[in-house]
Design a protein around this motif. Structure first.
Motif, short mmCIF file in Angstrom:
data_model
loop_
_atom_site.label_atom_id
_atom_site.label_comp_id
_atom_site.label_asym_id
_atom_site.label_seq_id
_atom_site.Cartn_x
_atom_site.Cartn_y
_atom_site.Cartn_z
N THR A 65 6.99 77.36 52.32
CA THR A 65 8.34 77.06 52.83
C THR A 65 8.31 76.72 54.31
N PHE A 80 22.12 73.37 55.88
CA PHE A 80 23.15 73.39 54.85
C PHE A 80 24.45 72.77 55.32
N SER A 131 26.80 79.34 55.78
CA SER A 131 25.34 79.30 55.76
C SER A 131 24.70 80.29 56.73
N ARG A 149 26.38 81.86 48.04
CA ARG A 149 26.67 81.42 49.41
C ARG A 149 25.44 80.79 50.02
N GLU A 150 25.68 79.86 50.93
CA GLU A 150 24.55 79.12 51.48
C GLU A 150 23.61 80.00 52.30
N PHE A 151 24.13 81.09 52.87
CA PHE A 151 23.20 81.88 53.68
C PHE A 151 22.15 82.56 52.81
N GLU A 196 20.97 81.12 50.01
CA GLU A 196 20.04 80.02 49.72
C GLU A 196 19.12 79.79 50.92
N ALA A 197 19.71 79.89 52.12
CA ALA A 197 18.90 79.69 53.32
C ALA A 197 17.76 80.72 53.38
N CYS A 198 18.05 81.97 53.03
CA CYS A 198 17.01 82.99 53.04
C CYS A 198 15.92 82.66 52.03
N ARG A 199 16.34 82.12 50.88
CA ARG A 199 15.33 81.76 49.89
C ARG A 199 14.45 80.63 50.41
N THR A 200 15.07 79.66 51.09
CA THR A 200 14.24 78.56 51.59
C THR A 200 13.36 79.01 52.76
N LEU A 201 13.68 80.16 53.37
CA LEU A 201 12.81 80.68 54.42
C LEU A 201 11.61 81.41 53.82
N GLY A 202 11.62 81.58 52.50
CA GLY A 202 10.50 82.28 51.86
C GLY A 202 10.70 83.78 51.80
N MET A 203 11.93 84.23 51.68
CA MET A 203 12.18 85.68 51.63
C MET A 203 12.07 86.17 50.19
N GLU A 251 20.19 91.29 52.91
CA GLU A 251 21.12 90.21 53.21
C GLU A 251 22.43 90.35 52.45
#
Lengths: 542, 277
Positions: free
Chosen positions: A362, A369, A375, B166-168, B170-177, B186
């Protein structure tokens, strides 16, 4: 021309403790019979409060503090509530932004249009139905008899807005107030609705007060324009004059921020640029399982999409809602699981990685977003939010915070803001924080999903400039998803047009905007509001 | 304004807090005022309150001091309330979080289990558990916790269902969490406020459930609980009504206190729900 609606020195007070004392200050406007007056402004300029004040539909705590409001000489501010009820709908009608929430989901369209007649007239049931049918024909809904019996959820967004317009027209009001009526619609639908509004207005001679944030829409529809900023009208005049020879600095800045609808002059990418990201035959189908083995509904959101993002370049994916562009971005980021295809980042096939391997990779591909309010986790300090990624990937905390500080400066925020919470920032600042978070891992590829769509036009211009600048400096490759063709023209090297899950056309920005090959691309370009108007080049940049 | 500030400016919450502190003071001071076993026979049975200075609240039908039982009973009620609530919250939040975050068959399976608990009225299920496992005070507390988790689980699940999109997140998932960290670090802090507020309801219900059990003589007879005292007073309800009424009043005030504090927390944690005054 005689003024139909006359607003003079109107002051509207906000509840104490807000960021300003007045929502409207000394607003004077006149709306003549048979004209379209566009009220333009960014969020918070007070343009929706203006509509609410005219209709006397203000939220509690907000009240008129001074000035006058006259409809054909009658003082609306002094009128008792019962008198206002006779005016609303019958003499002043309103069209709202979101027809799905403005219509009652449990009652048919015909019933809701008929209600206007039942409240204000003594017509018989059969007569009401005939009138409603005639109205639906007038707003050119396909198959009016069926639409009469349809419920709001059975119509598309554009059809619902047509039904709302039919409702507003029902009693032949003298004034129609339209509050951002096309903002929630796709660009082709928006073009149809704008044409409809103008057409009806010409045929019936209704006066329209049209509230919008979009100068393209203004260019398309307005006779006269009033520009609002912080509750004041800073400039008003004939549309042609305001659009092409703006005088007030704020109007000039706003117009300068509107991206022109032709591909920006960017250095062409050499043909042999190696790809940063290759999407191959990607497919994603949404299935709704049926009951008892009955076949459920299937939607092919993304169908056999193959695209290449050149290293250091920007690939724009444009399309209307439902075209699959956001699904595509989410498949690339593995937020959704596509059923077929490959996403190759360099030599790595991202979709074939095991979860633990993907978490390591990643760092090479990150996402910005759409919604700056959703976000960012509201319970974390923004410094933590930005440092979180590097910490997860093994960077010591102190070093990650140092990197966050550098990034804050890079995206134009003060480094001492690190300790604050997201709600203390404006939408544009939050989008910068989102950008800093994505950049903190120093990715090769940045996926931006409608990253500037929720922003006001001047903020949008700033964020776009920032993106282009960072791309140059960091050598980023950008996958840029947007519904806004003007924005795409501004920032993209290559453009892919999506419709119904398929890529219908792909090419350089110059080619797609200058010489589109496909009918759908041409239809999209023709629908962009204000396409005939090019913002004056002389206007100074904000 | 901070959540604490808002809470302290709320009259309902403040009254609840004062009442709760009173109950807490009673529980703490019980051993100081009445160091002896509250269940020992102290004097002549059925003395009216204020009649004998040795027994300010009188004695019950077996000659035990009501005031002593009242103070010691506060301990039992609070203990049951707190422990059963914690148990209910930990099961409920864990199940709700996992069901809401993962969805799909995991959600289906966990929610069917929750429904199995909800099909029977709480109290009937509690009777069954007590009948099977016995009526020691520890067992009763655990049983109360077990019958009251499904509602907490549903509430947590609903919060997770909206928050996970919520997008936040998804953002954590894209950070590799990792999932566990997304759930605990979160989403959970954002999902907790309504759950904390609901804990007030769970606690009040837990106290009432124990009293109801005791009233039916199904709770632990070896502890001085308010419910036991009410149950004992039942035999003399028509003449010496005070035996049941005094602990009844104590339960009423405690449940009221917990509910008011919950209400105050709700207003403090979700200020927007109240609308502008």
């Amino acid at each position: 021309m005689t003024s139909l609606l006359e607003i003079r020195d109107l002051d509207v007070r906000l509840p104490p403790g807000g960021d300003r004392a007045f929502a409207l200050e000394g607003v004077s406007l006149a709306l003549a019979r048979g004209e379209i007056l566009c009220v333009v402004g960014e969020s918070g300029s007070g343009k929706s409060i203006l509509a609410g004040t005219i209709m006397r539909l203000l939220p509690p705590g907000i009240g008129v503090a001074g000035g006058s409001l006259r409809l054909t000489g009658e003082d609306l501010l002094a009128m008792p509530e019962a008198g206002m009820r006779r005016i609303r709908g019958a003499r002043i009608a309103m069209i709202f932004q979101e027809p799905m929430t403005a219509l009652n989901p449990l009652r048919s369209i015909g019933d809701q249009i008929g209600e206007m007649f039942r409240i204000h007239t003594g017509l018989s049931g059969a007569e009401i139905e005939a009138r409603a049918l005639a109205l639906l024909e007038e707003v050119r809904l396909p198959d009016p008899p069926a639409a009469l019996k349809a419920f709001p959820h059975e119509l598309s967004g554009g059809q619902r807005q047509r039904a709302m317009i039919a409702m507003a027209l029902a009693l032949e009001p003298e004034v129609i107030i339209a509050d951002e009526p096309t903002t929630a619609l796709d660009v082709t639908t928006q073009a149809q609705i704008l044409a409809l509004v103008r057409d009806l207005q010409r045929r019936r001679g209704t006066a329209v007060l049209f509230i919008t944030h979009d100068f393209g829409v203004v260019a398309e529809i307005a006779d006269r324009v009033a520009v609002m900023q912080h509750g004041r009208v800073v400039e008003s005049g004939e549309a042609e004059a305001v659009l092409n020879r703006p005088e007030h600095p704020y109007t000039r800045a706003l117009i300068a921020a509107v991206p022109p609808l032709h591909a920006a002059l960017r250095a062409p990418m050499p043909a042999d640029t190696p790809p940063a990201l290759r999407i191959e035959d990607l497919s994603k189908t949404y299935r709704r399982s049926g009951w008892f083995g009955r076949k459920g509904r299937e939607t092919r959101a993304v169908a056999d999409v193959t695209l290449t993002l050149p290293r250091g370049g920007t690939l724009g994916i444009v399309g209307e809602s439902g075209s699959g562009k956001s699904t595509l971005a989410r498949c690339v980021m593995r937020l959704l699981q596509p059923e077929a295809g490959h996403v190759r980042l360099g030599e790595t096939d991202l979709l074939a990685l095991r979860p633990a391997e993907w978490r390591r990779e990643t760092r090479r591909i990150q996402m910005v977003f759409q919604d700056p309010y959703a976000s960012l986790n509201p319970r974390r300090r923004v410094g933590d939010l930005v440092a979180q990624g590097p910490v997860l990937h093994g960077v010591p905390r102190a070093e990650a915070m140092e990197r966050a500080r550098e990034l804050f400066e890079l995206v134009g925020l003060r480094a001492d803001a690190l300790e604050r919470f997201p709600h203390e920032f404006s939408g544009g600042q939050r989008q910068r924080i989102g950008l800093a978070r994505a950049l903190a891992l120093r990715p090769e590829v940045l996926v931006a999903d409608e990253a500037v769509s929720a922003l006001d036009v001047s903020v949008q211009a700033q964020v776009l400039r920032l993106l282009a600048e960072l791309q140059q400096r960091l050598g980023l490759s950008l996958l840029f998803i947007t519904h806004d063709l003007r924005v795409a023209a501004q920032i993209c090297d290559r453009i892919a047009v999506m419709q119904g899950g398929h890529v219908v056309e792909e090419g350089t920005a110059q080619q797609v905007f200058g010489a589109p090959r496909e009918d759908y691309t041409r239809a999209l370009l023709a629908s962009v509001p204000g396409r005939a108007w090019t913002p004056p080049e002389t206007a100074e940049v904000a | 304004m901070s959540a604490l500030g808002r809470f302290l400016r709320n009259p309902a919450g403040l009254i609840g807090l004062v009442l709760l502190l009173l109950v807490l003071a009673a529980a703490v001071s019980a051993s100081f005022f009445y160091p002896d076993d509250p269940l020992r026979l102290a004097g002549r049975p059925l003395q009216w309150p204020f009649a004998n200075p040795r027994f300010p609240l009188g004695t019950d039908n077996t000659g035990r001091d009501i005031a002593a039982q009242l103070l010691h009973g506060a301990r039992i009620s609070l203990l049951i309330g707190v422990v059963a609530t914690l148990l209910s919250l930990s099961i409920g939040v864990a199940v709700g979080a996992i069901a809401g975050y993962y969805g799909g068959w995991v959600d289906d399976a966990l929610m069917r289990v929750a429904e199995m608990f909800q099909i029977l009225p709480n109290f009937l299920l509690l009777l069954v558990l007590v009948a099977v496992f016995g009526s020691e005070i520890g067992t009763v507390t655990v049983a109360i916790g077990i019958v009251s988790w499904p509602a907490t689980a549903r509430l947590t699940r609903a919060e997770f269902l909206t928050l996970r999109q919520r997008e936040f997140v998804e953002a954590c998932r894209t950070l590799g969490m990792r999932d566990a960290r997304i759930i605990l670090g979160e989403i959970l802090p954002n999902a907790l406020p309504p759950v904390i507020v609901y804990a007030g309801v769970v606690m009040a219900t837990a106290i009432l459930l124990e009293s109801a059990l005791a009233f039916l003589n199904l709770s632990d007879p070896n502890v001085a609980s308010w419910g036991n005292l009410i149950g004992a007073g039942r035999a003399v309800l028509r003449v010496q009504w005070y035996v049941s009424a005094i602990p009844g009043l104590a339960i009423l005030l405690t449940v009221l206190a917990v509910s008011l504090v919950g209400q105050g927390l709700n207003d403090a944690l979700n200020p927007r729900l109240k609308g502008t005054p």
